[in-house]
Scaffold this motif. Structure first.
Motif, PDB file in Angstrom:
ATOM      1  N   ALA A 188      -7.622  -4.858  -8.627  1.00  0.00           N
ATOM      2  CA  ALA A 188      -6.681  -5.367  -7.615  1.00  0.00           C
ATOM      3  C   ALA A 188      -6.582  -4.376  -6.455  1.00  0.00           C
ATOM      4  N   ILE A 189      -6.969  -3.142  -6.714  1.00  0.00           N
ATOM      5  CA  ILE A 189      -6.935  -2.116  -5.654  1.00  0.00           C
ATOM      6  C   ILE A 189      -8.166  -2.326  -4.768  1.00  0.00           C
ATOM      7  N   ASP A 190      -7.937  -2.908  -3.599  1.00  0.00           N
ATOM      8  CA  ASP A 190      -9.066  -3.252  -2.723  1.00  0.00           C
ATOM      9  C   ASP A 190      -8.848  -2.832  -1.272  1.00  0.00           C
ATOM     10  N   THR A 191      -7.764  -2.114  -0.997  1.00  0.00           N
ATOM     11  CA  THR A 191      -7.439  -1.830   0.398  1.00  0.00           C
ATOM     12  C   THR A 191      -7.262  -0.335   0.652  1.00  0.00           C
ATOM     13  N   LEU A 192      -8.091   0.167   1.558  1.00  0.00           N
ATOM     14  CA  LEU A 192      -7.929   1.527   2.061  1.00  0.00           C
ATOM     15  C   LEU A 192      -7.712   1.385   3.562  1.00  0.00           C
ATOM     16  N   SER A 193      -6.447   1.448   3.957  1.00  0.00           N
ATOM     17  CA  SER A 193      -6.060   1.164   5.340  1.00  0.00           C
ATOM     18  C   SER A 193      -6.025   2.466   6.122  1.00  0.00           C
ATOM     19  N   MET A 194      -7.056   2.706   6.914  1.00  0.00           N
ATOM     20  CA  MET A 194      -7.082   3.897   7.780  1.00  0.00           C
ATOM     21  C   MET A 194      -7.957   3.606   8.991  1.00  0.00           C
ATOM     22  N   GLY A 195      -7.610   4.252  10.102  1.00  0.00           N
ATOM     23  CA  GLY A 195      -8.312   4.034  11.360  1.00  0.00           C
ATOM     24  C   GLY A 195      -7.432   3.266  12.331  1.00  0.00           C
ATOM     25  N   MET A 196      -7.297   3.822  13.546  1.00  0.00           N
ATOM     26  CA  MET A 196      -6.526   3.195  14.608  1.00  0.00           C
ATOM     27  C   MET A 196      -7.426   3.120  15.845  1.00  0.00           C
ATOM     28  N   SER A 197      -6.831   2.797  16.993  1.00  0.00           N
ATOM     29  CA  SER A 197      -7.669   2.563  18.175  1.00  0.00           C
ATOM     30  C   SER A 197      -8.661   3.693  18.457  1.00  0.00           C
ATOM     31  N   CYS A 221       0.860  -1.180   0.000  1.00  0.00           N
ATOM     32  CA  CYS A 221       0.000   0.000   0.000  1.00  0.00           C
ATOM     33  C   CYS A 221       0.896   1.229   0.000  1.00  0.00           C
ATOM     34  N   ILE A 222       0.448   2.261  -0.660  1.00  0.00           N
ATOM     35  CA  ILE A 222       1.173   3.536  -0.681  1.00  0.00           C
ATOM     36  C   ILE A 222       0.706   4.354   0.523  1.00  0.00           C
ATOM     37  N   GLN A 223       1.688   4.832   1.294  1.00  0.00           N
ATOM     38  CA  GLN A 223       1.328   5.668   2.449  1.00  0.00           C
ATOM     39  C   GLN A 223       1.123   7.107   2.001  1.00  0.00           C
ATOM     40  N   VAL A 224       0.007   7.680   2.420  1.00  0.00           N
ATOM     41  CA  VAL A 224      -0.382   9.033   2.002  1.00  0.00           C
ATOM     42  C   VAL A 224      -0.401   9.962   3.215  1.00  0.00           C
ATOM     43  N   ASN A 225       0.208  11.117   3.047  1.00  0.00           N
ATOM     44  CA  ASN A 225       0.183  12.160   4.077  1.00  0.00           C
ATOM     45  C   ASN A 225      -0.979  13.093   3.741  1.00  0.00           C
ATOM     46  N   GLY A 240      -3.415  -0.839  -2.554  1.00  0.00           N
ATOM     47  CA  GLY A 240      -4.190   0.343  -2.203  1.00  0.00           C
ATOM     48  C   GLY A 240      -3.389   1.373  -1.444  1.00  0.00           C
ATOM     49  N   LEU A 241      -4.060   2.020  -0.499  1.00  0.00           N
ATOM     50  CA  LEU A 241      -3.498   3.180   0.204  1.00  0.00           C
ATOM     51  C   LEU A 241      -3.568   2.988   1.714  1.00  0.00           C
TER      52      LEU A 241
END
Ligand SMILES: *Cc1c(COP(=O)(O)O)cnc(C)c1O
Length: 233
Positions: A199-208, A128-132, A164-165
């Protein structure tokens, strides 16, 4: 409300229930339940084993030296390890060998090294590409404008599978600002999918502290440490 409250530790089942409930509230159509990445940095091999025995498969680590002994000790569980920390060029060989995912990709030189160093007997490394997304000079990640051009290059690398991102939302931001960041990430994610394909299926965001809001804002994967394991050591 701007201040986020301290969240008590929750068991895995109740977190999964809360993720599913937040997804029901979301306006964004989804075909599968959002994924839970257990962020185990600062936690022991025993704590990870305990979660693995409850069915948790995906674990995230930020520091290679801390992760390697855990990965070795727990190899019989066939866990899926995600690298989520800052990467130096001299660490890429081991990351390419020991992890299934890298979520913190933001640099072409590192991407090329991971592509060259991924062992041929393994499937491509998921990235995943990390986005600021807040353009915060103190945070890592590519700026929003740089993502699609960078993705074009990564998509050409045969030993990397762009999924994804990933972003780390600034928890000092107000609730309204955070909502805007989720929205911007969702837009960028859809643009990326249009450009690269399904193939782009992941939007990784959100923590505790913000996982339910992030899911409602379109996240497909939350990365949880403190709510799952308690405070880090
Ligand atoms: C530590 C870390 C997390 C987990 O943070 P918690 O607030 O403990 O849930 C998630 N993502 C990244 C990139 C991290 O470094």
């Amino acid at each position: 409300m701007t201040n986020l409250e301290y969240l008590p530790r929750l068991n895995r089942e109740s977190i999964l229930t809360r993720i599913a409930a937040a997804q029901t509230l979301s306006q964004i159509p989804t075909s599968s339940p959002a994924a839970l990445l257990a962020v185990s940095k600062g936690h022991s091999i025993n704590a990870i084993r305990h979660l693995a025995e409850q069915g948790q498969q995906a674990f995230g680590e930020s520091y290679l030296q801390e992760a390697l002994p855990k990965i070795a000790a727990l190899s019989s569980y066939h866990l899926e390890w995600h690298f989520i920390g800052a990467m130096q060029a001299n660490k890429t060989r081991q990351i390419a060998r020991h992890f299934a995912w890298v979520q913190s990709l933001q640099n072409l030189k590192i991407a090329k090294r991971l592509n060259d160093q991924r062992p041929l007997e393994y499937p491509p490394l998921n990235v995943c590409i990390q986005v600021n997304i807040a353009n915060d000079p103190a945070k890592s990640g590519l700026s929003e404008d740089a993502v699609l051009a960078f993705a074009t290059q990564v998509a050409l690398m045969p030993r990397l599978q762009l999924r994804g991102l990933m972003t780390i939302i600034n928890l000092d931001a107000t609730e309204a600002e955070r909502k805007q960041y989720y929205q911007k990430m969702q837009t960028l994610f859809l643009q990326l999918r249009e450009q690269v394909g399904f193939a782009i299926d992941t939007l990784s965001m959100g923590m505790s502290q913000d996982f339910e809001a992030a899911i409602t804002g379109g996240s497909t994967m939350v990365r949880l440490g403190t709510v799952l394991f308690g405070e880090r050591h």
